[in-house]
Design a protein around this motif. Sequence first.
Motif, PDB file in Angstrom:
ATOM      1  N   SER A  73     -30.578   6.986 -33.134  1.00 44.31           N
ATOM      2  CA  SER A  73     -30.371   7.357 -31.738  1.00 44.31           C
ATOM      3  C   SER A  73     -29.233   6.542 -31.128  1.00 44.31           C
ATOM      4  O   SER A  73     -28.405   7.061 -30.377  1.00 44.31           O
ATOM      5  N   SER A  82     -31.151  12.647 -29.893  1.00 45.42           N
ATOM      6  CA  SER A  82     -31.933  11.406 -29.974  1.00 45.42           C
ATOM      7  C   SER A  82     -33.402  11.667 -29.671  1.00 45.42           C
ATOM      8  O   SER A  82     -34.297  11.178 -30.377  1.00 45.42           O
ATOM      9  N   ALA A 134     -36.516   5.544 -30.010  1.00 45.91           N
ATOM     10  CA  ALA A 134     -35.576   6.665 -30.091  1.00 45.91           C
ATOM     11  C   ALA A 134     -35.835   7.676 -28.981  1.00 45.91           C
ATOM     12  O   ALA A 134     -34.901   8.232 -28.393  1.00 45.91           O
TER      13      ALA A 134
END
Length: 313
Positions: free
Chosen positions: A36, A93, A208
């Motif tokens: 991410s 992400s 994330a």
Amino acid sequence: MAESKGVVIAALIANGAIAVLKFGGFLLTSSPSMLSETYHSISDTGNQVFLLVGIRYSEREADREHPFGYGKAQFFYSFLVSVLLFGIAGWESLKHGYDAVVHGGHALGGTVSALGATFPAWYVNVAVLLGAIGFETYAFKKAFAELKRQIREYEWNGIYDAFKKTSDVTTLTAFTEDAVALGGAIIALVGIALTELTGNHIFDAMGAVFIGVLLMGFAVALALENKRLILGESLPADVETDLRRIVTDHPGVVDLDAFSTVFVGPQDILVTADVSFDAELDTGDLEDDIAEIERRLKDADGRVNHVFLEPER
């Protein structure tokens, strides 16, 4: 303009280097948070490229098709940053983090050998993120210094007021992006550390997710900030009042029939007014009065570059 370009270049250099390091950390550990953060830094780097293109395009001279110049190009490219870069990076992400939460993962493992020593691979992520925090802090301070300079110059009441009133979307974008980057790196660092300490993958996965939400939230906020300027926002009411007073207080002015301001670019304002003058003024005096009012308006606010006064008798 030079200050804004310096802010963007500083962020570009930092984010390009950080993106490479974060991706290396992801390859070593398969950490969702590091992936991410890789998306994040790639989007940040692309962000700076778009902003530099916008700055360069906006510096073109005015022509017949664009009589007030190309200043609004910066608003457009900053809007593209929010939609194409942060929106996409945020979604990827979030999606990756959600997949890691739902389908499970693993505690970070593996080792790395360097300089005759062997150490856990997740140490690489920690080192990269600490380095990212250092780089982003430098870029953030540079953007913050420019924003504070504008706050002092225009007498805004802090950062929140600056966000509502500034037309310098380049500095605004760099400042916010650097703040988000710092937040993202800290979130990833905490998630990775907790996963390693507890052996539970959920912390890294949720890191994330949080980074994705952070990016998407910034994308929406940045898009809204650019929307007001692309549509043609006027100066704040208090500043307009001061400019109106310059016109109405001028000797020979009887009434101000109409008065409008609009941003035609960052730090670039167009002022138009219909002004009723004393009928006793002769033509020569009237021309001198108009020139004097235009000069005073420009002196009162350095962003006023275009003034059109229509005299009424």
